[in-house]
Structures are given as structure tokens and as C-alpha cells.
Design an enzyme around this catalytic site. Structure first.
Site, PDB file in Angstrom:
ATOM      1  N   GLY A 120       0.676  -1.326  -0.106  1.00 49.71           N
ATOM      2  CA  GLY A 120       0.170   0.045  -0.119  1.00 49.71           C
ATOM      3  C   GLY A 120       0.897   1.254  -0.150  1.00 49.71           C
ATOM      4  CB  SER A 121       4.079   2.134   1.508  1.00 52.42           C
ATOM      5  OG  SER A 121       3.892   1.826   2.919  1.00 52.42           O
ATOM      6  CE1 TYR A 151       1.885   4.539   8.273  1.00 54.38           C
ATOM      7  CE2 TYR A 151       0.658   2.956   6.866  1.00 54.38           C
ATOM      8  CZ  TYR A 151       2.057   3.285   7.413  1.00 54.38           C
ATOM      9  OH  TYR A 151       3.056   2.675   6.894  1.00 54.38           O
ATOM     10  CG  ASP A 251      -5.040   4.583   1.798  1.00 55.57           C
ATOM     11  OD1 ASP A 251      -5.352   3.403   1.697  1.00 55.57           O
ATOM     12  OD2 ASP A 251      -4.185   5.145   2.332  1.00 55.57           O
ATOM     13  CD  GLU A 252     -11.787   1.618  -0.015  1.00 55.82           C
ATOM     14  OE1 GLU A 252     -12.199   0.509   0.547  1.00 55.82           O
ATOM     15  OE2 GLU A 252     -12.746   2.806  -0.025  1.00 55.82           O
ATOM     16  CE  LYS A 254      -4.829  -1.089   9.924  1.00 56.44           C
ATOM     17  NZ  LYS A 254      -4.094  -0.270  11.029  1.00 56.44           N
ATOM     18  CB  THR A 308      12.301  -5.654 -10.889  1.00 50.13           C
ATOM     19  OG1 THR A 308      13.412  -4.648 -11.126  1.00 50.13           O
ATOM     20  CG2 THR A 308      12.841  -6.831 -11.714  1.00 50.13           C
TER      21      THR A 308
END
Length: 450
Positions: A120-121, A151, A251-252, A254, A308
Site C-alpha cells: 500500500g505504501s 496513514y 485509500d482502501e 487497510k 521489477t
């Protein structure tokens, strides 16, 4: 090597793991897990109410995920999208476009795109970076609107745009504005939920101008304390973004993909975001993330965000199978039902506690199987929450806290009711034990985290 020796061996070897990626470690080593239970090195079974911060959405060692992965490992078409297209990545991209009703795709037009990463980051980092690139390309600015206590990631641009990270000492992004997230339990203004909502939406309206590249929001503020916003917040943001021509990112990572009682958390208000980011549970236990968004942003610069092994066919196969299970087994509906029952079960168990223990529990909230239990020892003390997590671990349940003093309960979507209720009872018992003074301060002296 017996169990005790193995536990000591693992914990001694733990010194080889960098502290920079350790959050809230106990003196506990686990050697296996199936379903919603983990096996510690000393032979103890633990009911996992965290699901590794929601990543284990189907629990551990799901045989359906293993079968899907084995088929690709037996005949693997490369390992990523750097130069080769594989059928698993294409199938997963189409599936995500099918179930994610972003604004650009809602009218049936073929202008939705999908980007694949590992976590997610990186999904949030790249989504934010591409929004900024697109904005500058069209004469706009690079400002990002985000929310306090949010977050969005642990590195790159996402780190400096995450409220909880910046509040804990991370370097703030040079061009971010953190806005108030509506909180009806601890409001920013006096009044009712509508007054709080109006205050927060007004702050967003005041921040919007031609320099803003995008707005990013969690439909449920998870790490900030499992805050469920009042009705009208997401739709209000959508209207403001529409009026200003600013992309809205949901932002889904979590608290999405069935956990909130709907497939996506933003669907609670029936909106269509411009972009959606996924991670954690998407891979059914394997590392994969995704951005779903418009071609105008995700096609803005060919080769600008290479990984990659992004679009790795093994991880894509696991994600395809996870989405099939999510839809076919209606795990979103199950999460909605179990969430309501769990919150009721917690209230009944807490009501049975002595007054001295009950007074430490100030709120139970959530959506689906994303549940927050707010603790307060008179100062909303983080140490009290630490002790509860520590004692729950000793009793046989894995649970962590967020927002400084809120227990976060996010079990696997497949957990059976009996196991879930047993785990919740252990958490309530841990609260009672801590309130009674059975956990000394030095027991959590090494308890880390933000």
C-alpha cells in the site's frame, strides 16, 4: 530442539532484524498459523484479531490461495511487467476495473487503468506522485490535501503525507496541507455531528485552489484511531473535488475489500472516486498492491514508476483468487453481519465487568470487521493500551492499538463466530486485568511503536 529452545533461538535471532521495521514487538515468536490462529514457538495457540494489520484477509494458509499460486509456479510467465505482459496481471487488472467504480469508468468508457506494486505504501506514493506530475503538466501545482492522523505509507512521498508519521517525527512533505478529519467522539467544535461535519468540510473548501494536485482520504481513518466519519463526509469531499476539478484518491489499503461490510469503504456513500489504492489483503497473503484510476493520470508518463516485479504473476494469481472468494462467498455481507454481532457481543461483555473496569472503555465503534474499542485511564493513556495488548497476548489473543489508545480489531474475514467471540472475550478480560493493576509498568517497557 524443543519448543522452549526454539522460542529462545528465534528471539535471540530477532536481533538480526532491523529495529526500523519493528512496530510493537512482544517477547513472542510465532512458527506457524492456520485460519485465524497462530502458533507460538512455545506451543501456545493465539487467536489473531489483527490478521497482520488486515493483510491476512482469508487467514493463514488458505488452500485456495495455495492452489492458485502453485499453478503459476508450475509454469511461470516471467516475474513482472518491466518488459513482459503476463495473463495473470491482465486478468487481475480487468477484474479490478470491473469491481472498482472509479469516476472515469462509471460511464462505461474504456479509460480506466491499473498500476501494480508490492505494498500500500508504494501504491499511495506513486498515486500521489503521478497526480502531481499530471497537475504540473497542465499548469497546476503540487499541493496535496491530506488529513490529520492519516496513514498512507511508510516511505517515499506517502511517508511525509501521512499524518500519524509526521506527528511522530517523520519529515513533513514540503507541499502538503493536513486538514481536520471529522470525529464525533472527540469533535473539533462544540455541537452535534452535523456541526463537526460542516466544520471539517469548510476547512477543505478553504484549502482548495489551483495549486492543489489531489486530495487523498481514508474512508475510515484506521491508524488514526479507527474513526468512522459521519454520513455526508465522503459525498461532501466528492462534491468539493468536482467543483474544483481536483482528483479524489480513496485509500482502501487497510479497511477495504469486504472488511467494511461493503466491497469498498467508499461505497457506503455511493460515491465514485477518481482513484483508489489497494494493498494488504488484496494478495490473500502475498505482497501486491494496486492503483485503479483514469488513463489521464496513470498514462501520464510511460515508464516513470517501474518496479521489477510489479504485476508479478504469482501474486496476481493469488489476488485473482482472493477477489473470486470475496465476491462468490459474499465476504462483505458476512463482515457486515459479524461486525454488528461483534460490537454487540463486546458491549454485553463489557457491561458485565466491574465499574472500575468499565469506566476505562469509552467507545465501541466501527464498520463491518473494522472495530475500534477506545480506552481511557483518565488521560487516554497509551501505556494503558499497551498493557491491554500485552495482557491479551498472554491470555491468547493478538490485538494492537491505533491512535494512541484505541484497540483495533480486524480479524480475518473468514474467522468463525466461535473463535471470534472467544478472542473478544480474551480482550475484555485483558482490559479487566489491566484495570485491576495486574500488569506492571515494566512489562511493557520495551513496547515500541507510534
Amino acid at each position: 530442539m524443543n519448543m522452549d529452545q526454539e522460542a529462545v533461538h528465534l528471539l535471540h535471532g530477532d536481533r538480526a532484524i532491523a529495529a526500523t521495521e519493528k512496530v510493537r514487538f512482544f517477547n513472542r515468536a510465532v512458527i506457524g498459523g492456520k485460519g485465524s490462529e497462530l502458533q507460538s514457538a512455545d506451543g501456545k495457540q493465539l487467536i489473531d484479531l489483527s490478521a497482520t494489520w488486515t493483510a491476512a484477509g482469508l487467514g493463514y494458509a488458505d488452500p485456495r490461495i495455495r492452489s492458485a499460486v502453485d499453478q503459476v509456479l508450475d509454469n511461470c510467465p516471467g516475474l513482472g511487467l518491466g518488459s513482459l505482459i503476463n495473463p495473470q496481471s491482465v486478468e487481475l487488472a480487468h477484474k479490478l476495473l470491473e469491481i472498482t467504480d472509479i469516476k472515469a469508468h462509471a460511464d462505461g468508457a474504456d479509460n480506466g487503468r491499473v498500476y501494480f506494486g508490492h505494498s500500500g505504501s508504494d501504491a499511495n506514493d506513486i498515486a500521489l506522485r503521478l497526480c502531481r506530475m499530471t497537475s504540473v503538466k497542465h499548469g497546476g501545482g503540487t499541493k496535496v490535501l491530506a488529513f490529520e492522523h492519516s496513514y498512507h505509507g511508510g516511505f517515499g512521498k506517502a511517508l511525509g503525507l501521512s499524518g500519524v508519521q509526521v506527528e511522530s517525527g517523520a519529515k513533513r512533505d514540503d507541499n502538503v496541507e493536513f486538514l481536520p478529519y471529522p470525529n464525533t467522539v472527540h469533535p473539533h467544535v462544540d455541537g452535534n455531528a452535523q456541526d463537526e461535519l460542516a466544520y471539517c468540510l469548510h476547512a477543505v473548501r478553504q484549502a482548495m485552489n489551483s495549486n492543489v494536485a489531489c486530495l487523498i482520504v481514508e474512508p475510515v481513518l484506521s491508524d488514526g484511531g479507527m474513526i468512522v466519519p459521519p454520513d455526508g463526509f465522503l459525498s461532501g469531499l466528492r462534491s468539493l473535488c468536482d467543483d474544483s476539478g481536483i482528483p479524489m484518491i480513496c485509500d482502501e489499503v487497510k479497511v477495504g475489500l469486504g472488511r467494511p461490510g461493503t466491497i469498498h469503504a467508499y461505497q457506503y456513500e455511493g460515491i465514485h472516486p477518481d482513484m483508489v489504492t489497494f494493498g494488504k489483503t488484496l494478495g490473500g497473503g502475498l505482497p501486491i498492491s494496486a492503483i485503479v484510476g483514469p488513463s489521464s493520470i496513470l498514462d501520464c508518463a510511460t515508464g516513470a514508476s517501474l518496479l521489477t516485479m510489479g504485476g508479478n504473476p504469482i501474486c496476481c494469481a493469488a489476488a485473482i483468487e482472493f477477489l473470486r472468494i470475496l465476491i462468490d462467498d459474499r465476504l462483505d455481507e458476512r463482515a457486515d453481519r459479524l461486525g454488528r454481532l461483534s460490537r454487540g457481543h463486546l458491549r454485553e461483555a463489557i457491561d458485565a465487568l466491574p465499574e472500575e473496569s468499565r469506566r476505562h472503555i469509552t467507545d465501541i465503534r466501527g464498520r463491518g470487521l473494522a472495530i475500534g474499542v477506545e480506552l481511557d485511564d483518565g488521560n487516554r493513556s497509551e501505556q494503558f493500551a499497551e498493557k491491554v495488548c500485552y495482557q491479551a497476548d498472554r491470555l491468547g489473543a493478538v490485538v494492537y492499538y491505533v491512535g494512541g489508545h484505541v484497540l483495533e480489531i480486524t480479524p480475518a474475514l473468514t474467522i468463525d463466530e466461535h473463535t471470534l467471540y472467544n478472542g473478544l472475550d480474551l480482550v475484555v478480560r485483558a482490559i479487566d486485568d489491566v484495570a485491576a493493576g495486574h500488569v506492571p509498568d515494566d512489562a511493557v517497557a520495551g513496547f515500541g511503536g507510534w
